[in-house]
Design a protein around this motif. Sequence first.
Motif, mmCIF file in Angstrom:
data_model
loop_
_atom_site.group_PDB
_atom_site.id
_atom_site.type_symbol
_atom_site.label_atom_id
_atom_site.label_comp_id
_atom_site.label_asym_id
_atom_site.label_seq_id
_atom_site.Cartn_x
_atom_site.Cartn_y
_atom_site.Cartn_z
ATOM 1 N N PHE A 1 43.893 64.161 35.686
ATOM 2 C CA PHE A 1 44.930 64.468 34.701
ATOM 3 C C PHE A 1 46.313 64.249 35.298
ATOM 4 O O PHE A 1 47.219 63.736 34.636
ATOM 5 C CB PHE A 1 44.784 65.913 34.224
ATOM 6 C CG PHE A 1 43.591 66.140 33.335
ATOM 7 C CD1 PHE A 1 42.995 65.075 32.659
ATOM 8 C CD2 PHE A 1 43.061 67.413 33.151
ATOM 9 C CE1 PHE A 1 41.893 65.272 31.835
ATOM 10 C CE2 PHE A 1 41.963 67.619 32.332
ATOM 11 C CZ PHE A 1 41.386 66.550 31.669
ATOM 12 N N LYS B 1 47.074 62.247 37.583
ATOM 13 C CA LYS B 1 47.275 60.816 37.817
ATOM 14 C C LYS B 1 47.465 60.042 36.522
ATOM 15 O O LYS B 1 48.216 59.076 36.474
ATOM 16 C CB LYS B 1 46.048 60.275 38.557
ATOM 17 C CG LYS B 1 46.363 59.171 39.546
ATOM 18 C CD LYS B 1 45.227 59.006 40.515
ATOM 19 C CE LYS B 1 45.057 57.605 41.016
ATOM 20 N NZ LYS B 1 43.798 57.493 41.785
ATOM 21 N N ARG B 2 46.777 60.467 35.462
ATOM 22 C CA ARG B 2 46.767 59.641 34.268
ATOM 23 C C ARG B 2 47.145 60.360 32.988
ATOM 24 O O ARG B 2 47.323 59.717 31.959
ATOM 25 C CB ARG B 2 45.374 59.026 34.084
ATOM 26 C CG ARG B 2 44.709 58.598 35.386
ATOM 27 C CD ARG B 2 44.437 57.105 35.403
ATOM 28 N NE ARG B 2 45.183 56.393 34.402
ATOM 29 C CZ ARG B 2 44.673 55.463 33.608
ATOM 30 N NH1 ARG B 2 43.429 55.135 33.702
ATOM 31 N NH2 ARG B 2 45.431 54.844 32.715
ATOM 32 N N GLY B 3 47.209 61.674 33.031
ATOM 33 C CA GLY B 3 47.484 62.404 31.802
ATOM 34 C C GLY B 3 46.204 62.848 31.127
ATOM 35 O O GLY B 3 45.147 62.275 31.359
ATOM 36 N N PHE B 4 46.314 63.858 30.282
ATOM 37 C CA PHE B 4 45.123 64.405 29.634
ATOM 38 C C PHE B 4 44.343 63.337 28.875
ATOM 39 O O PHE B 4 43.125 63.251 28.972
ATOM 40 C CB PHE B 4 45.506 65.516 28.647
ATOM 41 C CG PHE B 4 45.944 66.789 29.310
ATOM 42 C CD1 PHE B 4 45.465 67.123 30.568
ATOM 43 C CD2 PHE B 4 46.821 67.657 28.677
ATOM 44 C CE1 PHE B 4 45.863 68.311 31.179
ATOM 45 C CE2 PHE B 4 47.211 68.842 29.277
ATOM 46 C CZ PHE B 4 46.736 69.162 30.530
ATOM 47 N N HIS B 5 45.055 62.515 28.124
ATOM 48 C CA HIS B 5 44.353 61.622 27.209
ATOM 49 C C HIS B 5 43.886 60.339 27.880
ATOM 50 O O HIS B 5 42.825 59.822 27.561
ATOM 51 C CB HIS B 5 45.226 61.330 25.992
ATOM 52 C CG HIS B 5 45.442 62.544 25.172
ATOM 53 N ND1 HIS B 5 44.425 63.138 24.465
ATOM 54 C CD2 HIS B 5 46.531 63.322 24.969
ATOM 55 C CE1 HIS B 5 44.886 64.220 23.862
ATOM 56 N NE2 HIS B 5 46.166 64.357 24.149
ATOM 57 N N PRO C 1 53.538 67.177 36.788
ATOM 58 C CA PRO C 1 53.013 66.404 35.651
ATOM 59 C C PRO C 1 52.144 67.253 34.748
ATOM 60 O O PRO C 1 52.235 67.161 33.527
ATOM 61 C CB PRO C 1 52.167 65.317 36.320
ATOM 62 C CG PRO C 1 52.688 65.198 37.698
ATOM 63 C CD PRO C 1 53.253 66.520 38.072
ATOM 64 N N LEU D 1 54.195 69.468 32.547
ATOM 65 C CA LEU D 1 54.782 68.750 31.419
ATOM 66 C C LEU D 1 53.723 68.426 30.376
ATOM 67 O O LEU D 1 53.933 68.597 29.169
ATOM 68 C CB LEU D 1 55.429 67.458 31.922
ATOM 69 C CG LEU D 1 56.612 67.682 32.857
ATOM 70 C CD1 LEU D 1 56.972 66.399 33.583
ATOM 71 C CD2 LEU D 1 57.801 68.221 32.083
ATOM 72 N N GLU D 2 52.610 67.957 30.860
ATOM 73 C CA GLU D 2 51.508 67.623 29.957
ATOM 74 C C GLU D 2 51.114 68.849 29.129
ATOM 75 O O GLU D 2 50.964 68.775 27.911
ATOM 76 C CB GLU D 2 50.324 67.161 30.810
ATOM 77 C CG GLU D 2 49.318 66.326 30.093
ATOM 78 C CD GLU D 2 49.717 64.869 30.046
ATOM 79 O OE1 GLU D 2 49.173 64.152 29.211
ATOM 80 O OE2 GLU D 2 50.590 64.447 30.827
ATOM 81 N N MET D 3 50.957 69.961 29.827
ATOM 82 C CA MET D 3 50.587 71.204 29.151
ATOM 83 C C MET D 3 51.628 71.610 28.127
ATOM 84 O O MET D 3 51.295 71.967 26.997
ATOM 85 C CB MET D 3 50.517 72.337 30.181
ATOM 86 C CG MET D 3 49.289 72.386 31.001
ATOM 87 S SD MET D 3 49.551 73.506 32.415
ATOM 88 C CE MET D 3 50.086 75.021 31.601
#
Lengths: 215, 215, 215, 215
Positions: A34, A36-40, A115, A118-120
Amino acid sequence: MSAPGVENRGDLSKAEIRKQLQRKRILAAAMYCFVKRGFHAASMATIAKTAKMSPGLIYRYFDNKNAIIFAIIASQLEIAESRVCAMRSARDLNAAIIEYFMADDNDPDNTASAPLFLEMSAESTRDPEIAREIRRMDTAVRIELADWLSRSRDEGGLGFPVEVARERALALVLLVDGLKARKAREPGLDISCLRNAVETIITAVIGPIEGDGVD
Amino acid sequence: MSAPGVENRGDLSKAEIRKQLQRKRILAAAMYCFVKRGFHAASMATIAKTAKMSPGLIYRYFDNKNAIIFAIIASQLEIAESRVCAMRSARDLNAAIIEYFMADDNDPDNTASAPLFLEMSAESTRDPEIAREIRRMDTAVRIELADWLSRSRDEGGLGFPVEVARERALALVLLVDGLKARKAREPGLDISCLRNAVETIITAVIGPIEGDGVD
Amino acid sequence: MSAPGVENRGDLSKAEIRKQLQRKRILAAAMYCFVKRGFHAASMATIAKTAKMSPGLIYRYFDNKNAIIFAIIASQLEIAESRVCAMRSARDLNAAIIEYFMADDNDPDNTASAPLFLEMSAESTRDPEIAREIRRMDTAVRIELADWLSRSRDEGGLGFPVEVARERALALVLLVDGLKARKAREPGLDISCLRNAVETIITAVIGPIEGDGVD
Amino acid sequence: MSAPGVENRGDLSKAEIRKQLQRKRILAAAMYCFVKRGFHAASMATIAKTAKMSPGLIYRYFDNKNAIIFAIIASQLEIAESRVCAMRSARDLNAAIIEYFMADDNDPDNTASAPLFLEMSAESTRDPEIAREIRRMDTAVRIELADWLSRSRDEGGLGFPVEVARERALALVLLVDGLKARKAREPGLDISCLRNAVETIITAVIGPIEGDGVD
DNA sequence: CATGAATGAGGATTCATTCAT
DNA sequence: GATGAATGAATCCTCATTCAT
């Protein structure tokens, strides 16, 4: 297969322990992916490979991808809260805050990743359940902070009136949030400049940090 | 049907105007969808439907989805920069900062959206091109701010030494970043508490805001 | 708008001429694109741009893309036939055959392109209508060739018995087909080696080519 | 369930075998579709349906559609080469050549398909990588042929001087290429006429085929 | 428990074709 | 006649999820 009674309890708990270990393994891998690439953009296949297990197995421990995201978010929130609870002095605070900025976000052991933060936060504007959980924890953290600030100095606090303590706690949270966002956007920021900016704010919020000469 | 020459120029510019309008239409729809779902979860089909056009048409105006994300990010950065440039007093600053928190993120005309800020920041930790652009703009903003803080009071500045001005500019940026993150996480935050927290920090950073009694 | 009678006829024919010119323009552009990209990968938009007209306009002159492919194929077949009809001597044949190999396939004026030959041939295995047309033309070409070979030498022929002439005509066609395929696959083939190979076959098929010393 | 060691090796190879089988299944389906519709017009969905699997599964065995096209081309080239290598006499050659023409192109087991030959050749004029691979193989085939032709008769060859052997090898390749193209264009060609035409050329190229009375 | 092959819905993108101007 | 914006079906490909082994 196993004797009843005590033995059975031992088996169960051994199974339970294993289950928790597996979950941890998955969560660690998911964290890594996550960040490294983000949740999605992080795929279950990648997470599985990172965790060195099969994709199918993940579903024995988590209902679906969202459940993993939830668990990660929950653990991040807990970490944040525990850190705040551990704080007992202005020096602690200053150190902890700078440390946020210095930690390596790609380090899988860094459990308070910018990251991810922010994602959260972004996700919380969409998913009501996540939003609720985050709100619950953030409020708890702020209360904890305010409590500390309002305790008498004899009790390790700073002796602010309750109302003021609440405002100051919010100010501190704003500072920490700002640092996380800033870190993601400008990872190479000049540290001494940052240190001074942080100190200016902290000093205003909770008073001068005594004896903070050289690091 | 139309005389050549001047008219023709009019025709050309009409096409150009239409093109710009279409791009705006797409960007507005994309903003809406991105705020609602995030960069990656928002599909081109949804954006097209939101913009009331066919998916194919979008590609006449943007090379691909990434180009849309870029355009949105660029415009967000420009807005941020222009707001900072417009600032000429501590009162401006205070007002602008609180306003950030109050604006409705679902309003398609709110062009400085907190979810977008978070999405952008998170994305910048993965996409180097986005990272570069964001860094460029953020640096510009901070320089602009520092410049203002270091100008003499006669010139509308605050007369800080250059070095200090840089630190204070960073402190202000941290505050604004923190507010955006906080807004996403706790949109219903008590405004008067927030106002006081912000004022505490601003006062520390740039001195007391004169005459800011009641709003 | 125009006077009736003769004038009208003039108008019509002028329109007709224009129509033919437009068709030619489209076909030339299509040829260029088909050679470069193949029937399917060449888009109508690209053809339109190459022809310096709008995509929509093409549909005034051709029902659809397939109709263009048909027209191109038909013209290629006609060219092939006309070349064969123009042949009156073994020297002609030899020269024409080598020329096939030398022509630049990217030259828009090269009207017997190897890629197109292959594309057409491949397409004929799928589209029955194309297959029929190709078969019709190829048969005509072979008959024409056989006719030439079976004519008496007084009439410019080679005096083969009818049956033999048919076989030899087929052999020549095989040679030409082979050259086209070979050209596509190995454009840089050594020309003198090729020349000798071709001559070996031609000699076997229609006898030695007299006076073919140096080119 | 199974003992480790030897068994495990068996498991691994079983998986590998399955993988190869699946790849074969996909390639067979792709061949069928490519012959029927061409490389570009054949869709992955159709190939999947033909192979009786889901579209997604194909991507476990091939990176993308192009990889499938490559694999097909490579196998066609290998077949061509192996056939040439197997040739040891003029009779072999004659038989192989006629056989090319007789094979059913829609037979999924016919691994040297005329439509595919054309498709490949056409594609080679656009895709440099395909072009390179084809050129490599074609050159190898021609060298192999020339080698055979230049070997002494004692060694099963035909004893041509090296230079001449190269030319004759090229002539044979031209003949084979021509046959493939011709087959696509006129599948119903009169076989006895064809046979004679082929024999005329072969005889010229490598001398009379002894004892080839009636088939 | 564990695997990883298999599914199939969904996403970005392209392109032949149409039609209002 | 001519334009080029607009459509939307079709294409390639990905990925969360399931299930036979």
